[in-house]
Design a protein around this motif. Sequence first.
Motif, PDB file in Angstrom:
ATOM      1  N   LEU A 171       0.883  -1.167   0.000  1.00 34.57           N
ATOM      2  CA  LEU A 171       0.000   0.000   0.000  1.00 34.57           C
ATOM      3  C   LEU A 171       0.916   1.211   0.000  1.00 34.57           C
ATOM      4  N   ASP A 172       0.792   2.094  -0.984  1.00 32.27           N
ATOM      5  CA  ASP A 172       1.806   3.137  -1.169  1.00 32.27           C
ATOM      6  C   ASP A 172       2.053   3.981   0.076  1.00 32.27           C
ATOM      7  N   THR A 173       0.997   4.288   0.830  1.00 28.75           N
ATOM      8  CA  THR A 173       1.178   5.137   2.009  1.00 28.75           C
ATOM      9  C   THR A 173       1.910   4.413   3.132  1.00 28.75           C
ATOM     10  N   HIS A 174       1.941   3.086   3.090  1.00 30.86           N
ATOM     11  CA  HIS A 174       2.574   2.298   4.141  1.00 30.86           C
ATOM     12  C   HIS A 174       3.873   1.643   3.690  1.00 30.86           C
ATOM     13  N   ASP A 184       8.278   4.475 -10.181  1.00 27.39           N
ATOM     14  CA  ASP A 184       9.102   3.305 -10.501  1.00 27.39           C
ATOM     15  C   ASP A 184       8.928   2.214  -9.455  1.00 27.39           C
ATOM     16  N   GLU A 185       8.857   2.630  -8.198  1.00 29.45           N
ATOM     17  CA  GLU A 185       8.707   1.657  -7.123  1.00 29.45           C
ATOM     18  C   GLU A 185       7.313   0.999  -7.161  1.00 29.45           C
ATOM     19  N   LEU A 186       6.298   1.780  -7.551  1.00 29.31           N
ATOM     20  CA  LEU A 186       4.957   1.206  -7.693  1.00 29.31           C
ATOM     21  C   LEU A 186       4.959   0.061  -8.701  1.00 29.31           C
ATOM     22  N   TRP A 187       5.519   0.309  -9.890  1.00 27.99           N
ATOM     23  CA  TRP A 187       5.527  -0.722 -10.935  1.00 27.99           C
ATOM     24  C   TRP A 187       6.362  -1.925 -10.490  1.00 27.99           C
ATOM     25  N   HIS A 188       7.472  -1.662  -9.832  1.00 29.62           N
ATOM     26  CA  HIS A 188       8.345  -2.737  -9.356  1.00 29.62           C
ATOM     27  C   HIS A 188       7.597  -3.630  -8.364  1.00 29.62           C
ATOM     28  N   GLN A 189       6.885  -2.998  -7.427  1.00 33.56           N
ATOM     29  CA  GLN A 189       6.131  -3.767  -6.437  1.00 33.56           C
ATOM     30  C   GLN A 189       4.991  -4.549  -7.085  1.00 33.56           C
ATOM     31  N   MET A 190       4.378  -3.958  -8.086  1.00 33.77           N
ATOM     32  CA  MET A 190       3.306  -4.676  -8.780  1.00 33.77           C
ATOM     33  C   MET A 190       3.859  -5.897  -9.510  1.00 33.77           C
ATOM     34  N   ALA A 191       5.034  -5.770 -10.113  1.00 33.91           N
ATOM     35  CA  ALA A 191       5.640  -6.899 -10.818  1.00 33.91           C
ATOM     36  C   ALA A 191       5.942  -8.053  -9.879  1.00 33.91           C
ATOM     37  N   ASP A 192       6.118  -7.758  -8.602  1.00 32.66           N
ATOM     38  CA  ASP A 192       6.433  -8.799  -7.624  1.00 32.66           C
ATOM     39  C   ASP A 192       5.194  -9.291  -6.888  1.00 32.66           C
ATOM     40  N   SER A 193       4.021  -8.837  -7.318  1.00 35.42           N
ATOM     41  CA  SER A 193       2.769  -9.239  -6.674  1.00 35.42           C
ATOM     42  C   SER A 193       2.099 -10.349  -7.473  1.00 35.42           C
ATOM     43  N   GLU A 194       1.098 -10.960  -6.869  1.00 34.81           N
ATOM     44  CA  GLU A 194       0.272 -11.965  -7.549  1.00 34.81           C
ATOM     45  C   GLU A 194      -1.149 -11.475  -7.736  1.00 34.81           C
ATOM     46  N   ILE A 195      -1.587 -10.627  -6.804  1.00 34.31           N
ATOM     47  CA  ILE A 195      -2.963 -10.139  -6.800  1.00 34.31           C
ATOM     48  C   ILE A 195      -2.969  -8.617  -6.715  1.00 34.31           C
ATOM     49  N   VAL A 196      -3.833  -7.993  -7.489  1.00 28.99           N
ATOM     50  CA  VAL A 196      -4.086  -6.554  -7.375  1.00 28.99           C
ATOM     51  C   VAL A 196      -5.542  -6.379  -6.947  1.00 28.99           C
ATOM     52  N   ILE A 197      -5.732  -5.641  -5.860  1.00 28.81           N
ATOM     53  CA  ILE A 197      -7.082  -5.292  -5.413  1.00 28.81           C
ATOM     54  C   ILE A 197      -7.359  -3.860  -5.845  1.00 28.81           C
ATOM     55  N   ILE A 198      -8.392  -3.676  -6.646  1.00 29.65           N
ATOM     56  CA  ILE A 198      -8.764  -2.349  -7.128  1.00 29.65           C
ATOM     57  C   ILE A 198      -9.979  -1.867  -6.354  1.00 29.65           C
ATOM     58  N   LEU A 199      -9.851  -0.733  -5.703  1.00 34.16           N
ATOM     59  CA  LEU A 199     -10.981  -0.119  -5.014  1.00 34.16           C
ATOM     60  C   LEU A 199     -11.627   0.845  -6.006  1.00 34.16           C
ATOM     61  N   ASN A 200     -12.667   0.364  -6.661  1.00 35.62           N
ATOM     62  CA  ASN A 200     -13.275   1.053  -7.789  1.00 35.62           C
ATOM     63  C   ASN A 200     -14.306   2.063  -7.295  1.00 35.62           C
ATOM     64  N   THR A 201     -13.807   3.201  -6.900  1.00 39.41           N
ATOM     65  CA  THR A 201     -14.670   4.288  -6.431  1.00 39.41           C
ATOM     66  C   THR A 201     -15.108   5.148  -7.620  1.00 39.41           C
ATOM     67  N   THR A 360       9.449  -7.329 -17.052  1.00 36.88           N
ATOM     68  CA  THR A 360       8.472  -6.253 -17.189  1.00 36.88           C
ATOM     69  C   THR A 360       8.288  -5.514 -15.868  1.00 36.88           C
ATOM     70  N   CYS A 361       8.504  -4.203 -15.890  1.00 43.47           N
ATOM     71  CA  CYS A 361       8.302  -3.310 -14.739  1.00 43.47           C
ATOM     72  C   CYS A 361       9.332  -3.491 -13.619  1.00 43.47           C
ATOM     73  N   VAL A 362      10.348  -4.306 -13.820  1.00 42.89           N
ATOM     74  CA  VAL A 362      11.394  -4.461 -12.797  1.00 42.89           C
ATOM     75  C   VAL A 362      12.329  -3.264 -12.871  1.00 42.89           C
ATOM     76  N   ARG A 363      12.657  -2.696 -11.727  1.00 42.65           N
ATOM     77  CA  ARG A 363      13.467  -1.479 -11.681  1.00 42.65           C
ATOM     78  C   ARG A 363      14.904  -1.754 -12.133  1.00 42.65           C
ATOM     79  N   ASP A 364      15.536  -0.711 -12.701  1.00 42.76           N
ATOM     80  CA  ASP A 364      16.887  -0.832 -13.246  1.00 42.76           C
ATOM     81  C   ASP A 364      17.890  -1.289 -12.203  1.00 42.76           C
ATOM     82  N   PHE A 365      17.740  -0.780 -10.972  1.00 42.72           N
ATOM     83  CA  PHE A 365      18.722  -1.138  -9.954  1.00 42.72           C
ATOM     84  C   PHE A 365      18.658  -2.629  -9.655  1.00 42.72           C
ATOM     85  N   TRP A 366      17.456  -3.246  -9.786  1.00 36.14           N
ATOM     86  CA  TRP A 366      17.343  -4.681  -9.521  1.00 36.14           C
ATOM     87  C   TRP A 366      17.922  -5.493 -10.669  1.00 36.14           C
TER      88      TRP A 366
END
Length: 393
Positions: A171-174, A184-201, A360-366
């Motif tokens: 969660l970006d705030t945490h 860049d960090e958002l995309w990197h973290q998403m690439a390492d995830s299995e599930i995305v929960i979308i809060l469709n407001t 895909t979406c992995v950061r350059d430093f990694w």
Amino acid sequence: MKSYCYQLILLGQDFGIKDEIIEIFRKRVEDLGIVWKSFIIIDSENFEEYTDSSPAFCIYLGSKKNDKNFTDLDFLTQVTKDASLLLPVVQGTLDNFGDCIPELLNNYNGINLDEEDRSQKIEQIVNNILEGFSLLRRNRKVFISYKRDESTNVAIQLYETLEKHGFDVFLDTHSIRKSEPFQDELWHQMADSEIVIILNTSDFLGSYWTKQELAIASQLLLGIVIISWPEHTNFIPNHAQISYPLLLQNSDFENSYIYSTLKERPLSKIIENVESIRARTLASRRDNLISNFIKMAEEEGYQAYLDSYKIISMVKNGKDIIVVPAVGIPKSLNYELSSSFVEEIKKKKFENIFILYDATCVRDFWLRHLKWLDSSLVIKSLNILEVPAWLNS
């Protein structure tokens, strides 16, 4: 939505450990905060419930020495055909391992069980199951996508609840340190995830970045849980291979007037379906990586074989090579592999080992870190996008 479960399969002749394995495994699962009904125990009595579309780990309980009356061979053949993870367990020592298991398991590493180290070996068996299902928290990544001005309370509530149920939640705030390049960090973290929960407001798709998160989640073949607010008609196009939509009602909120936090019932339903989609996504992403590699190899005239560990073996330039598919971002744990596979490598003396991944979406430093590992270790990394050039080198 069809519910997908982790399948623990126990076949062969029970010599008094089947119930004990299940009991200890269940305790470990519950200690991790994972809901037990996410699992199904399969044996010869209910094998018709087995499916190759959900993760499976099979334990085959071998017979005594010189007793060739092996049972459940039809079921065992099906499990091995699907390349499900499989662990033979025999009584006594491993000296007569080949005499205690069916011939089709001769290439598998097994565990021997005797009374002197019974408890220790059962713990080892349970640890192998946990590794096989990637159930340790570090492997259970969930990404929450939301608009801060519309759903922060629910996002934080989901973060805390998922953590309690054994997930590693982004969660970006945490989760992002202030010094990190944010997007860049958002995309990197998403690439390492299995599930995305979308809060469709109401205005979720009004943001460029939330649209990007949805597109990238689909591109990465992640499982997607779309939680839509009451009376919300803003349709989210579903390009995901695996997804689950949930429309909330006013009664699902503690305070429907301001759409505050969720009540226990809808919260539990979300957790249950996240676990189900995670099981399906885990199997699907691994199989997708494997199938793409094998297709590329065959197009270049190579024969690539999938073995019992869902590891790819082939001969390239006269050398025996094994390729280990890694879902998400390769880490040192991918290089270490599971204890069973390490023993198999030692036994067969493989010297050319590659970790296959999608950059895909992995950061350059990694990626630079992976290059450094390549220069330091026998095991090398292999980006799926670079496979055609690698096959021709």
